[in-house]
Design a protein around this motif. Structure first.
Motif, PDB file in Angstrom:
ATOM      1  N   LEU A  25       2.034  -3.275  -3.170  1.00 34.76           N
ATOM      2  CA  LEU A  25       2.399  -1.881  -2.640  1.00 34.76           C
ATOM      3  C   LEU A  25       1.227  -0.670  -2.975  1.00 34.76           C
ATOM      4  O   LEU A  25       0.658  -0.756  -4.103  1.00 34.76           O
ATOM      5  N   GLU A  29       3.340   3.480  -0.615  1.00 37.04           N
ATOM      6  CA  GLU A  29       4.665   2.332  -0.270  1.00 37.04           C
ATOM      7  C   GLU A  29       5.427   2.240  -1.489  1.00 37.04           C
ATOM      8  O   GLU A  29       6.710   2.181  -1.261  1.00 37.04           O
ATOM      9  N   ALA A  33       9.473   3.176  -1.406  1.00 36.72           N
ATOM     10  CA  ALA A  33      10.578   2.304  -1.836  1.00 36.72           C
ATOM     11  C   ALA A  33      11.207   2.613  -3.185  1.00 36.72           C
ATOM     12  O   ALA A  33      12.564   2.185  -3.496  1.00 36.72           O
ATOM     13  N   CYS A  34      10.999   3.505  -4.045  1.00 38.79           N
ATOM     14  CA  CYS A  34      11.635   4.051  -5.158  1.00 38.79           C
ATOM     15  C   CYS A  34      12.480   5.444  -4.752  1.00 38.79           C
ATOM     16  O   CYS A  34      13.064   5.960  -5.715  1.00 38.79           O
ATOM     17  N   LEU A  64      10.963  -3.378  -8.419  1.00 40.11           N
ATOM     18  CA  LEU A  64       9.788  -3.492  -7.896  1.00 40.11           C
ATOM     19  C   LEU A  64       8.656  -4.004  -9.010  1.00 40.11           C
ATOM     20  O   LEU A  64       7.833  -4.670  -8.516  1.00 40.11           O
TER      21      LEU A  64
END
Length: 90
Positions: A25, A29, A33-34, A64
């Protein structure tokens, strides 16, 4: 796969090192995503601010980065603290 420019590392951050080692990532990204604003993420890894995570954000980071134990998380997301002797060696 992201280009080198997109996947570049900010400073000497433990979080950035883990992101690059364990994901494909980009910073953007990973932050999305977090559930973390990109600018907030960049301030964390540059050491400008300390991370104040919500539990969902912490869980997303751990997932992740494939972290299975709380002890695997770094104590700080910013740049590594260098000792005086390390600075003299350069």
């Amino acid at each position: 796969m992201a280009s080198k420019k997109e996947r570049r590392q900010e400073g000497d951050s433990v979080l950035e090192s883990l992101r690059l080692e364990r994901t494909t990532l980009t910073q953007d990204e990973f932050a999305v995503a977090c559930g973390i604003p990109r600018t907030t993420y960049q301030r964390w890894v540059s050491g400008k601010t300390s991370a104040k995570l919500t539990l969902p954000q912490l869980k997303a980071i751990a997932r992740l980065l494939q972290i299975n134990s709380i002890n695997e998380l770094p104590d700080d997301f910013g740049p590594r603290v260098r000792s005086h002797s390390q600075e003299e060696d350069e």
